[in-house]
Design an enzyme around this catalytic site. Structure first.
Site, PDB file in Angstrom:
ATOM      1  N   CYS A   1     -11.676  -3.277  13.759  1.00 48.85           N
ATOM      2  CA  CYS A   1     -11.864  -4.557  14.013  1.00 48.85           C
ATOM      3  C   CYS A   1     -11.950  -5.022  15.357  1.00 48.85           C
ATOM      4  O   CYS A   1     -12.730  -6.107  15.520  1.00 48.85           O
ATOM      5  CB  CYS A   1     -10.757  -5.342  13.137  1.00 48.85           C
TER       6      CYS A   1
ATOM      7  N   GLU B   1     -16.057 -11.619   1.459  1.00 54.18           N
ATOM      8  CA  GLU B   1     -14.883 -11.501   0.836  1.00 54.18           C
ATOM      9  C   GLU B   1     -14.104 -12.822   0.402  1.00 54.18           C
ATOM     10  O   GLU B   1     -13.611 -12.995  -0.746  1.00 54.18           O
ATOM     11  CB  GLU B   1     -13.796 -10.636   1.744  1.00 54.18           C
TER      12      GLU B   1
ATOM     13  N   GLU C   1       0.737  -1.389   0.035  1.00 51.90           N
ATOM     14  CA  GLU C   1      -0.039  -0.015  -0.058  1.00 51.90           C
ATOM     15  C   GLU C   1       0.860   1.193   0.031  1.00 51.90           C
ATOM     16  O   GLU C   1       0.705   2.213  -0.655  1.00 51.90           O
ATOM     17  CB  GLU C   1      -0.966   0.120   1.362  1.00 51.90           C
TER      18      GLU C   1
ATOM     19  N   CYS D   1      -8.605  -2.923   3.343  1.00 49.60           N
ATOM     20  CA  CYS D   1      -8.446  -4.013   4.189  1.00 49.60           C
ATOM     21  C   CYS D   1      -9.811  -4.315   4.448  1.00 49.60           C
ATOM     22  O   CYS D   1     -10.056  -5.487   5.045  1.00 49.60           O
ATOM     23  CB  CYS D   1      -7.679  -3.846   5.398  1.00 49.60           C
TER      24      CYS D   1
ATOM     25  N   GLU E   1     -12.901 -13.113  -7.608  1.00 48.74           N
ATOM     26  CA  GLU E   1     -11.303 -12.677  -7.745  1.00 48.74           C
ATOM     27  C   GLU E   1     -10.514 -13.540  -6.846  1.00 48.74           C
ATOM     28  O   GLU E   1      -9.385 -13.640  -7.078  1.00 48.74           O
ATOM     29  CB  GLU E   1     -11.160 -11.022  -7.145  1.00 48.74           C
TER      30      GLU E   1
ATOM     31  N   GLU F   1       2.123   1.600  -3.467  1.00 48.92           N
ATOM     32  CA  GLU F   1       0.852   2.358  -4.300  1.00 48.92           C
ATOM     33  C   GLU F   1       0.856   3.932  -3.971  1.00 48.92           C
ATOM     34  O   GLU F   1       0.712   4.684  -4.721  1.00 48.92           O
ATOM     35  CB  GLU F   1      -0.366   1.643  -3.885  1.00 48.92           C
TER      36      GLU F   1
ATOM     37  N   SER G   1      -7.238   1.423  -2.749  1.00 50.09           N
ATOM     38  CA  SER G   1      -6.111   0.599  -2.958  1.00 50.09           C
ATOM     39  C   SER G   1      -6.556  -0.685  -3.520  1.00 50.09           C
ATOM     40  O   SER G   1      -7.316  -1.258  -3.411  1.00 50.09           O
ATOM     41  CB  SER G   1      -5.411   0.602  -1.640  1.00 50.09           C
TER      42      SER G   1
ATOM     43  N   LYS H   1     -15.785 -10.855   6.083  1.00 54.05           N
ATOM     44  CA  LYS H   1     -14.821 -11.615   5.450  1.00 54.05           C
ATOM     45  C   LYS H   1     -15.330 -12.811   4.917  1.00 54.05           C
ATOM     46  O   LYS H   1     -14.820 -13.347   3.917  1.00 54.05           O
ATOM     47  CB  LYS H   1     -13.707 -12.067   6.636  1.00 54.05           C
TER      48      LYS H   1
END
Lengths: 623, 160, 557
Positions: free
Chosen positions: C496, C355, C279, C299, C360, C282, C319, C352
């Site tokens: 989190c 995710e 990151e 994230c 992908e 980037e 990102s 998650k």
């Protein structure tokens, strides 16, 4: 557009003079009751007959060259039972139940010859009453908030002006300051007519004190109680008076914007109010710098979408805000955090309609009417099993006996008075022992009832009180917003119990369970709707416990109303054995041999009554 | 029978009532008037314009009695079950009309979308009890027989 | 000013800025029952359990009544006891009563209060219509039959998270919590943050459990099982297992997972270090080119879904780095290409689960993360295994990933990613600069934090938002033309540590924050780039596949 008070006064004098020139007026009642009975057709008939006969007449108030004869459609005259109604002014002759066929005679005799058509006048107990004011229904009434309703054409602001309308606006912004107005209203003892009876002056002063702007004036026109239509009459028949009251409230509290929340079922009221707002704006009585003062005020209409609970203040404001109409917890109160979270004066239609009178005539004048703690008058919708149903207005403190037996003409079909339900689904019932109770906020509270918005439903001996309780609980349960547990779940369970009682499936302990739930809901519910939801049940249990017991323990409905508790039998002597009933019976409960008397199997019968009307020999009976 | 939704109706309503959240009910009322129900397709459209989640609009649409998510009939018949009408036996009129049209508590609209029969808590026409309302017109002092007659006359007019 | 008091059950209690009687009464050591009160949500006042009796004998809701000097209230009277029992009985009457097979058995407020108030029977039939559970979402399961309509989830979803996937629908006894048109949750704007589950007092909203597939893999000897543990888990799990909330019990978790049968146990902190590397790279590129600024962190999968559903215009700003969970997974899958390998991620997060199922992250039909276990889910598995957690001796994670940096650990708290990135960005690598960087304003649990730091000839403008409602506020400012260089967004308020998959923090999030910052402080390596494992990884595993293994793409949904 009036730029100042002088211009308004000049104009008023002009329309007053025009009104005085009219020598005879045929006033056809345009209230909902009369219209539904054909008043519009009567009006059209008058129109065509007078044209045919080349009578010079007008249908609107002609400012310039007023005609001698005027045909006018006014608002509700109140005596709905006798509609369509036609009144002749200025002689005050009242024609009742006028049909199209009667118009010719009225024109011939009354308009052309100045004679009264006595056969159309109201007759009671053999006596004919020619003048409206002598008719017992009207004689005992005192119309303040409804004063204009049966007189003016609500679509024309000039008529309101000619009848001294908007006089309060000559006074309020100029001769009085905010404090004066609030004091006058407080002094008058005006209490909110929407149900709670909260002193209007106190509410206004609380809003006037707030420093948070903008402030709002909201008029509650969500008259949802089944059996109530007083506010509808004011909104449809005298909308300007309501606007005037709201404008005064704006001046008193420093609000600059008003909202009228009208229930969905009143499209006519919405149209009339919209028209009135437009006219008042054109005349400069609404908008920027009203009559040249530094006070500006606008009014918008918000249409309800069908939810009784929106009659509750915070649900109503939520609905105006475009949300679900769910009441919120208080505090904060509406006077501090109301519409759009701003300080808000919220009163109902009738309350605002009283305001101009108080401003113009003064608090002490207003206090001449009514009782010490409940001043003024109250409009009631008188319905049910009484002879003269309709819309009435009486001084606070008038007794039920006067209302039902004098104004209402007593019970319909000679039946015996049993009870009156007051205050709709939030109220309670009053019985014979309360007939001489003066109707005012406090004496009703003492016997566990409320004036509510003013519905009076009169019930006779053929009405089952358990069924009445079930009816109201069904209503409340349907209208509960669902937010708080006591109301959502409690009313549902109370309804379940009432349903089983009227179906003959009541159980020992049901009355006590109803009382237990009712008491809990009254104490614990979030809003007024919930807190009063159990009222009809608790008060019918209080006064008619024996009826509940008869349903539960004897499986019998003393009033003979509950279908499921009826027994349907075939009279053996009358039955010819044609089998028509047996073929119609949806559950096959009727059996027999052709040409011999048939019989009903009571264990199968669902009391649907299909057989009753089908029997050609009237041999089937129910008890 | 798939009708294309005419979104210009909504655009007009939005330009008239604005895009503030308070405009939601007025916009839905307009949609209900024009389409005679609230088609599902309009929800995302309004949601975007007014920045209100669809679930919130659905919440409002299902809260108020006047909104319908199902298409209603050309003639919406409301049978008043207010106190005054109820004590003068309005239930019999409801039963008769439902029977005549083959409708029930759960099925409120006829398959040809000509009739919708529903109850209303009070029409405020108590002096004409029992009363019913067909679209915006009130019919006073009805009986089960006169109600069925009325249905027949409408059917005749509609050739059904 | 003179002290002011409210008399609660005869005892004077000082008023000290409490918003309502409820908070004041709790201060007096009395626990008033409620279903619908949450201090972080608006006052709803619907359950009516918290009613108290005033000196005139009438009742008022403690949650919505501000304390006033001189008030005399009683919290437990004959009336109140009777009415509260009535309410519980009414709620139970409609409620599915299969408590023993309910996910929330023993963790249910309704069950708890029914027991506390000795409800011994229900006099009303349960005639609620049968409704199917909505199991369409990979994250949460909704069961209407257990809903008491307290509205906590609705307020969380709308007020705090600005998602608006659910709301009240219909009214009265027909009222339900519903998506628009009752559509399956997966077809709603739900982003899977799980905050609704955190506030649901009953079993109406629960987490989607993947326990069975995990057990299957563990019991299949032909499968190699690996597991990673996210930073925030280690400070939240203890509370439920006999250890203090906020205490870092990473070692015990590792031990527990090994006992359950996992072949290899890793720390997601390592891949958080990888994230910092990627990151930062980037960020530097974008600063150089001036394109796609601000850089927004990636994230948090609930935030990603929120952006994909509500703000597709921002996707280029986000990102392209995979989340630490996915970086760890793709590295592990790359390393275990040739074996039958099942990878589990222990996460504080419900989103998650979504995710892990993104296309992908599925390579040739194989999910990089085969199953996601929330902290709550792990607690269940530990209990099911019979492991007495508090007695476990701590163990270290497996080689070669045993060294992690303090920068990666603080990913679990709002502001942590930002601080970790700044440690890398800042050229001053002294120990004292760590202290400077800790006090820029990114720490603390406020919903929106902003600050600027000098960078070259200019200042970097940075915003840190936690809670999607707060994120939305920052986005609106961005859309109104305000300039930012770097924005960190975490969907859950506080980050989190307060994730939807964590045991309820009961306002004690701070203890968890302290736990993570302490872990950072105790780390030998404090900067991602100083972690020797990272260099090895790039050299031996990632090689030229950085783009393929560590980055991803987004699309409008």
């Amino acid at each position: 557009m009036f730029k100042n008070v002088a211009e308004l006064r000049d104009y008023r004098n002009l329309v007053k003079a025009a009104l005085a020139k009219e020598k005879l007026r045929i006033v056809v009642c345009g209230g909902a009751g009369c219209v539904s009975k054909g008043a519009n057709k009567v009006y059209e008939k008058f129109l065509s007959i007078m044209k045919e006969k080349n009578i010079e007449f007008s249908v609107v108030l002609e400012k310039e060259n007023a005609k001698d004869v005027r045909l006018k459609k006014s608002g509700c005259h109140g005596f709905c039972e006798m509609g369509p109604l036609v009144r002749i002014e200025p002689t005050d002759w009242l024609y009742v139940k006028v049909k199209e066929e009667d118009c010719e005679e009225i024109v011939e005799k009354t308009v052309l010859k100045g004679e009264c058509v006595e056969r159309l006048c109201y007759t009671e107990n053999g006596k004919t009453y020619v003048e409206q004011k002598q008719v017992p229904f009207y004689k005992l009434q005192t119309k303040l908030s409804l004063f204009n309703c049966d007189k003016i054409d609500a679509t024309n602001i000039d008529e309101y002006l000619a009848n001294d309308g908007y006089t309060a606006l000559e006074k309020a912004p100029f001769e009085m300051n905010s404090e004066d107005i609030v004091n006058e209203i407080s002094e008058s003892g005006l209490r909110g007519r929407g149900g709670g009876g909260f002193p209007a002056g106190r509410k206004w002063s609380q809003v006037a004190r707030q420093k948070n702007f903008p402030k709002y004036v909201v008029c509650n026109g969500d008259e949802g109680d089944p059996g109530a239509f007083m506010d509808r009459s004011v909104m449809e028949d005298d909308p300007h008076r309501m606007l005037e009251g709201m404008i005064v409230a704006g001046i008193a509290t420093g609000a600059s914007e008003g909202y009228i929340y009208v229930r969905a079922e009143y499209p006519v009221a919405v149209a009339k109010l919209k028209n009135a707002i437009k006219q008042a704006t054109e005349y400069g009585l609404l908008g920027e710098n009203i009559l040249g003062s530094n006070f500006s005020f606008t009014i918008k209409i918000s249409r309800g979408a069908g939810a009784f609970v929106c009659g509750e203040g915070s649900a109503l404001t939520a609905s105006i805000e475009g949300k679900r109409g769910m009441p919120r917890v208080k505090p904060p109160r509406t006077v501090e955090h109301g519409l759009f979270d701003k300080p808000t004066v919220l009163n109902n239609v009738e309350t605002f309609a009283n305001v101009p009178l108080i401003i113009v005539n003064g608090a002490s004048w207003y206090k001449n009417y009514g009782t010490e703690k409940s001043s003024g008058t109250k409009a009631f919708a008188l319905t049910g099993n009484v002879k003269n149903t309709g819309l009435i207005e009486v001084p606070m403190g008038t007794t039920l006996r006067e209302i039902i037996f004098d104004i209402g003409g007593g019970m319909r079909d000679g039946k015996k008075f049993k009870a009156v339900q007051i205050g709709g689904p939030s109220g309670g019932c009053l019985t014979e022992e309360h007939l001489d109770l003066p109707l005012d906020f406090d004496s009703l509270k003492k016997v566990g009832a409320i004036i509510g918005s003013g519905g009076l439903v009169v019930m006779d001996e053929s009405t089952c009180m358990v069924e009445v309780a079930r009816f109201f609980m069904n209503f409340t349960q349907n209208e509960s917003c669902g937010k708080c547990v006591p109301c959502r779940e409690g009313t549902k369970r109370m309804l379940e119990i009432l349903e089983r009682i009227v179906e003959g499936k009541g159980q020992d302990g049901d009355i006590e369970l109803l009382e237990e739930l009712g008491e809990m809901i009254s104490a614990m519910a979030l809003c007024g709707l919930g807190k009063t939801a159990a009222g009809p049940v608790l008060s019918t249990i209080k006064y008619f416990r024996n009826e509940y017991e008869a349903h539960i323990y004897e499986k019998r409905c003393p009033a003979g109303e509950c279908q499921k508790l009826k027994t349907i039998t075939i009279d053996k002597d009358l039955c010819k054995g044609c089998s028509k009933c047996a073929r119609l019976c949806p559950v096959g409960a009727i059996n027999g041999k052709i040409k011999e008397p048939f019989e009903i199997d009571q264990s199968k019968c669902i009391k649907c009554g299909s057989c009753l009307s089908a029997c050609p020999f009237k041999a089937i009976k129910e008890n | 029978m798939e009708n294309k939704i005419d979104f210009t109706v909504l655009d007009q309503a939005i330009s008239e009532f604005g895009t503030e959240k308070k405009a939601l009910i007025a916009i839905l009322q307009r949609a209900q008037e024009v389409y005679r129900y609230l088609p599902a397709e309009i929800f995302p459209y309004i949601a975007e314009k007014l920045d209100i989640p669809e679930a919130g609009i659905y919440g409002v649409a299902t809260f108020y009695e006047n909104f319908s998510l199902e298409k209603k009939g050309k003639y919406v018949i409301k049978i008043c079950d207010g106190t005054a009408c109820h004590v003068r036996k309005s239930t019999a009129i409801l039963d008769a009309m439902r029977k005549e049209l083959g409708l029930s508590e759960s099925k409120k609209t006829t398959d040809d979308f000509i009739f919708t029969v529903e109850t209303v808590s009070c029409l405020g026409a108590c002096s004409s009890a029992p009363a019913i309302m067909v679209n915006d017109e009130i019919y006073p002092t009805m009986t089960p027989d006169s109600a069925v007659e009325l249905l027949k006359s409408i059917k005749e007019k509609e050739n059904v | 000013m003179e002290k002011q008091f409210v008399t609660v059950d005869g005892i004077p209690v000082e008023i000290n800025g409490e918003k309502n009687l409820l908070e004041l009464i709790r201060k007096a050591g009395i626990q008033i029952p409620t279903f619908c009160y949450h201090s972080e949500l608006s006052v709803y006042g619907a359950c009516r359990m918290c009613m108290v009796e005033n000196e005139w004998g009438s009742l008022e809701a403690a949650c919505s009544t501000p304390p006033k000097a001189g008030m005399k209230i009683k919290t437990n009277t004959e009336k109140l006891r009777k009415y509260r029992k009535n309410i519980l009985e009414l709620l139970l009457a409609n409620h599915c009563r299969d408590c023993t097979v309910c996910e929330k058995n023993n963790d249910c407020k309704l069950q708890d209060l029914a027991r506390v108030f000795h409800i011994e029977g229900v006099r009303f039939p349960n005639n609620a219509p049968e409704v199917k559970k909505d199991e369409s979402s990979p994250c949460i399961v909704k069961d209407q039959s257990k809903c008491i309509l307290c509205g906590d989830c609705v307020r969380m979803c709308n007020e705090v998270q600005n998602v608006g996937a659910i709301d009240f629908a219909f009214r009265g006894s027909k009222m339900v919590i519903s998506t628009a048109f009752g559509k399956p949750i997966k077809d709603s704007p739900c982003v899977g943050c799980g905050q609704c589950v955190s506030v649901c007092p009953t079993g109406a909203l629960v987490l989607h459990s993947e326990a069975e597939v995990i057990w299957d893999a563990l019991h299949d000897s032909s499968v190699k099982t690996t597991v990673q543990i996210a930073p925030a888990v280690r400070v939240a799990i203890g509370k439920e297992l006999g250890v203090k909330n906020g205490k870092n019990v990473m070692g015990k978790i590792v031990a527990a997972l090994r006992r359950m049968g996992f072949d290899e146990v890793y720390d997601t902190t390592l891949s958080a270090d990888l994230t910092v590397m990627e990151e930062t790279k980037e960020f530097a590129e974008r600063l150089q080119s001036g394109k796609n600024l601000p850089l927004i962190t990636s994230c948090c999968p609930a935030w990603i879904q929120y952006a994909e559903k509500k703000h597709p215009e921002l996707l280029d700003n986000i990102s392209s780095c995979r989340s630490p969970m996915q970086m760890m997974a793709s590295v592990l899958k790359e390393m275990n290409k040739d074996v039958k390998h099942f990878h589990v991620a222990v996460m504080p997060c419900t989103a998650k689960k979504f995710e892990a199922a993104r296309e992908e992250f599925i390579v040739d039909g194989d999910k990089n993360v085969d199953a996601v276990l929330t902290t709550k889910g792990l607690i269940r598995l530990i209990r099911e295994s019979g492991i007495i957690f508090e007695e476990l001796e701590p163990e270290a994670v497996d080689m070669p990933f045993s060294t992690v940096s303090g920068a990666g650990v603080i990913f679990g708290v709002t502001g942590g990613v930002t601080e970790a990135v700044l440690r890398k960005v800042s050229e001053d690598k002294t120990r004292s600069n760590l202290l400077t960087l800790a006090n820029l304003g990114q720490r603390g649990s406020e919903g929106i934090k902003e600050f600027e730091i000098p960078f070259g000839e200019r200042n970097l403008k940075i915003a840190v938002a936690s809670g999607l409602g707060n994120a939305e506020k920052v986005i609106r400012r961005l859309q109104a033309g305000e300039q930012f260089d770097f924005i960190e967004i975490m969907a859950c308020p506080g980050g989190c540590v307060n994730g939807g998959g964590q045991p309820s923090a009961n306002k004690d999030i701070n203890a968890r924050n302290v736990g993570l910052y302490q872990a950072d402080k105790n780390s030998v390596v404090r900067r991602a780039e100083e972690n020797p494992v990272i260099a090895d990884l790039y050299k031996n595993v990632i090689k030229d596949k950085a783009h393929e293994l560590l980055h991803t793409t987004y699309r409008k949904r």
